[in-house]
Design an enzyme around this catalytic site. Structure first.
Site, PDB file in Angstrom:
ATOM      1  N   GLU A  75       0.818  -1.220   0.000  1.00  0.00           N
ATOM      2  CA  GLU A  75       0.000   0.000   0.000  1.00  0.00           C
ATOM      3  C   GLU A  75       0.850   1.268   0.000  1.00  0.00           C
ATOM      4  OE1 GLU A  75      -2.834  -0.790  -0.616  1.00  0.00           O
ATOM      5  OE2 GLU A  75      -3.767  -2.239   0.730  1.00  0.00           O
ATOM      6  N   HIS A  94      -3.143   2.852   8.385  1.00  0.00           N
ATOM      7  CA  HIS A  94      -4.250   2.217   7.650  1.00  0.00           C
ATOM      8  C   HIS A  94      -4.600   0.913   8.351  1.00  0.00           C
ATOM      9  CE1 HIS A  94      -6.619   0.225   4.696  1.00  0.00           C
ATOM     10  NE2 HIS A  94      -5.644  -0.467   4.153  1.00  0.00           N
ATOM     11  N   HIS A  96      -7.829  -2.324   8.950  1.00  0.00           N
ATOM     12  CA  HIS A  96      -9.001  -3.006   8.408  1.00  0.00           C
ATOM     13  C   HIS A  96     -10.013  -3.198   9.533  1.00  0.00           C
ATOM     14  CE1 HIS A  96      -6.374  -5.036   5.016  1.00  0.00           C
ATOM     15  NE2 HIS A  96      -6.306  -3.712   5.019  1.00  0.00           N
ATOM     16  N   TYR A 121     -15.504  14.343  18.901  1.00  0.00           N
ATOM     17  CA  TYR A 121     -14.100  13.960  18.758  1.00  0.00           C
ATOM     18  C   TYR A 121     -13.729  13.464  17.363  1.00  0.00           C
ATOM     19  CZ  TYR A 121     -14.841  14.650  23.621  1.00  0.00           C
ATOM     20  OH  TYR A 121     -15.215  15.212  24.816  1.00  0.00           O
ATOM     21  N   HIS A 161     -12.783  -2.111   2.772  1.00  0.00           N
ATOM     22  CA  HIS A 161     -11.349  -2.310   2.981  1.00  0.00           C
ATOM     23  C   HIS A 161     -10.902  -1.762   4.337  1.00  0.00           C
ATOM     24  CE1 HIS A 161      -7.100  -2.053   0.936  1.00  0.00           C
ATOM     25  NE2 HIS A 161      -7.004  -2.337   2.224  1.00  0.00           N
TER      26      HIS A 161
END
Length: 216
Positions: A75, A94, A96, A121, A161
């Site tokens: 990625e 990142h 999942h 928040y 994703h």
């Protein structure tokens, strides 16, 4: 201990914390941080957040060349898109994470403002989150989609994703992505219950007080 050594240790500590609390299972997720010399440290491809080795993190120089460590996450185009288009980004995370992904699959979400305004928040830490379409993992088009946003979003959701958050430093990026998942979790818990969300006036007051990137 050098600043880079401290950063390596911090990346692995944060990753393991996320893993231990179920926010990144198996070998999912990736994390990167800017080094003092302008390069990058990146989690290797196929690695588990629960077992990252500080000495084996992928190390890039300021020109983007891999100079040390294991092969980086596939990625990388996603990460570099944030560093290249947003000023002062010091880290990108990142995951999942379950609730964020689940919310991305449901009808009725706003692609231009993915997370509903349930608490202050998520707004304060993330700004307005853009929902991007599904891409195959590692597809360069993922990075291209982030670049097309022209640096206007600190966080995005990749449909089916996972969430991606950029911030000025590692702590802020990790705090932000945790808030992302918690907001998505609240959205899933209250979906169909007609919860009392923050009003548009509440949101604008937060945006003004905390200097949030919002009207993009």
């Amino acid at each position: 201990m050098s600043d880079e050594a401290k950063l390596r240790e911090a990346m692995c500590w944060h990753a393991k914390s996320l893993f231990d609390r179920g926010l990144s299972g198996g070998t999912t997720g990736n994390i990167s941080a800017r080094t003092p010399d302008g390069g990058l440290l990146v989690s290797p491809t196929g690695s588990s957040f629960g077992r990252l080795d500080p000495a084996r993190l992928s190390r890039f120089d300021a020109a983007g060349n891999l100079i040390d460590g294991d092969k980086p996450t596939k990625e990388m185009p996603l990460h570099t898109a944030f560093y290249d288009t947003r000023a002062n980004v010091g880290a990108v995370v990142h995951l999942h994470s379950t609730h964020s992904v689940a919310l991305s699959m449901l009808p009725g979400v706003d692609p231009d403002n993915f997370l509903p305004p349930l608490t202050p928040y998520g707004i304060m830490k993330l700004g307005k989150v853009k929902l991007l379409p599904f891409f195959l993992p590692g597809d360069d088009a993922m990075g291209a989609a982030v670049r097309a946003l022209e640096g206007k979003h600190a966080a995005v959701m990749l449909a089916n994703h996972g969430p991606v958050v950029s911030a000025g430093d590692l702590d802020a990026a990790c705090n932000g992505i945790e808030e992302f998942e918690e907001t998505a979790r609240l959205a899933m818990m209250t979906r169909g219950m007609n919860p009392t969300a923050l009003t548009p006036e509440d949101v604008q007051a937060l945006v003004k007080k905390f200097n949030v990137e919002w009207d993009v």
